[in-house]
Enzyme design. Sequence first.
Site, PDB file in Angstrom:
ATOM      1  N   SER A 286     -38.615 -35.951  14.325  1.00 47.62           N
ATOM      2  CA  SER A 286     -38.831 -34.661  14.977  1.00 47.62           C
ATOM      3  C   SER A 286     -38.246 -34.629  16.393  1.00 47.62           C
ATOM      4  O   SER A 286     -37.036 -34.655  16.568  1.00 47.62           O
ATOM      5  CB  SER A 286     -40.330 -34.341  14.972  1.00 47.62           C
ATOM      6  OG  SER A 286     -40.581 -33.021  15.347  1.00 47.62           O
TER       7      SER A 286
ATOM      8  N   LYS B 252     -37.070 -35.592  10.069  1.00 49.21           N
ATOM      9  CA  LYS B 252     -38.076 -34.525  10.103  1.00 49.21           C
ATOM     10  C   LYS B 252     -37.555 -33.428  11.025  1.00 49.21           C
ATOM     11  O   LYS B 252     -37.893 -33.364  12.210  1.00 49.21           O
ATOM     12  CB  LYS B 252     -39.409 -35.084  10.593  1.00 49.21           C
ATOM     13  CG  LYS B 252     -40.634 -34.232  10.251  1.00 49.21           C
ATOM     14  CD  LYS B 252     -40.831 -33.119  11.233  1.00 49.21           C
ATOM     15  CE  LYS B 252     -42.077 -32.313  10.916  1.00 49.21           C
ATOM     16  NZ  LYS B 252     -42.236 -31.160  11.840  1.00 49.21           N
TER      17      LYS B 252
ATOM     18  N   ASP C  53     -24.359 -36.122  20.330  1.00 42.62           N
ATOM     19  CA  ASP C  53     -23.347 -35.069  20.204  1.00 42.62           C
ATOM     20  C   ASP C  53     -22.672 -34.742  21.529  1.00 42.62           C
ATOM     21  O   ASP C  53     -21.509 -34.325  21.554  1.00 42.62           O
ATOM     22  CB  ASP C  53     -23.978 -33.809  19.608  1.00 42.62           C
ATOM     23  CG  ASP C  53     -24.285 -33.958  18.123  1.00 42.62           C
ATOM     24  OD1 ASP C  53     -23.861 -34.976  17.542  1.00 42.62           O
ATOM     25  OD2 ASP C  53     -24.942 -33.077  17.549  1.00 42.62           O
TER      26      ASP C  53
END
Length: 377
Positions: free
Chosen positions: A309, A334, A320
């Site tokens: 999460s 998740k 990224d």
Amino acid sequence: MYRGLDERIPEDIADKLDKAKTLRDTELGTLLQDVRLRLGNREDLDKHKDIDITLQRALTHLDPYTTYIDPETKARFDADIRGEFTGIGVQIRKDNSTDMLQIVTPIKGSPSYEAGLLAGDLIATVTREVDSDGRALEQAEVLQTKDLTLTEAVKKILGKAGTKVKLTIQREGREKPFDVEITRGRIELESVFGVKRNKDDSWDYWLDKDKKIGYIRLNTFARKTASDLTSVVRTLRRQGMEGLVLDLRFNPGGLLSSAHEISDLFIDAGPIVAIRQPRIGQEKQLTGNSAGSELDFKMVCLVNGYSASASEIVSACLQDHKRAVIMGERSYGKGSVQNIKEFDGGQIKVTIASFWRPSGKNLNKSSTSGKEDDEWE
């Protein structure tokens, strides 16, 4: 309910369940009553647990994260997210050899810490003169901890701030047990950890002080995690930090706002995470900005299969944006958002959206077949 208890379903009940879709509401009500009566009076279904199990089992058919949280579990989650609770501030477990409570560690600055309790101490008895709401008991309650489950013992030790509880302690090196009376207070939970404790029990955040490499471990994303982390990072920067290891292993997540703030701290600007609600065709993009960003040191972010999460939001954002090298194992996957509704003292969590990383790739394993070659964090 039978499946939740891991018990065999009687044949006549199974036959009725096979026809459940064709039953009228009154017939379904009768079936539920029959199932509950068949199971009889038992401790594992007492005190609302029968309803809790039924709701939890029913909701598992929607998706892995839509569920019912019972009142006791909700209280623990609330304390974790707030980062605070009222009690004496001690982590405990059952001691295998004595079956008494054993202190794992007193929380720094807590009433138990100030009272001098030590890791390894055994709690033989708990004596209460007031109940959990602070009301005086007619007679003092003296409880042997070997007769209590861990959950029961925690309930007895926790209580209203300002009230007292007496613990009888057995300590290695002390010939006789001794009593410690502790006044309960508000406890702030730590979520930002270092390499080891200093002599004053503060954290040492230097992994390699000579090479100026810092280390910070987050165990959850609570309300104060971002501000506490920011304070540590800026202190290390003033001391010349040139590299940072951010450890998110075994971190199950927490508040989205905390993940957003922490990601924003480490990136210059740009997208952090997108929240997509396909049923209503909406997407919300959370972004970061340059103000206050900490960019002048190298980073490694550690994750494993239990990083989930909010941990995945932060690690994916850092990856990224090429801000950090991600090391470890593939994370849990998740990447879903739950809407929480209060219900019968607990909460129902219903999945309404999914998280997508800055690159546009999926974070949510459950939206795939879950195979290793599927595209998710």
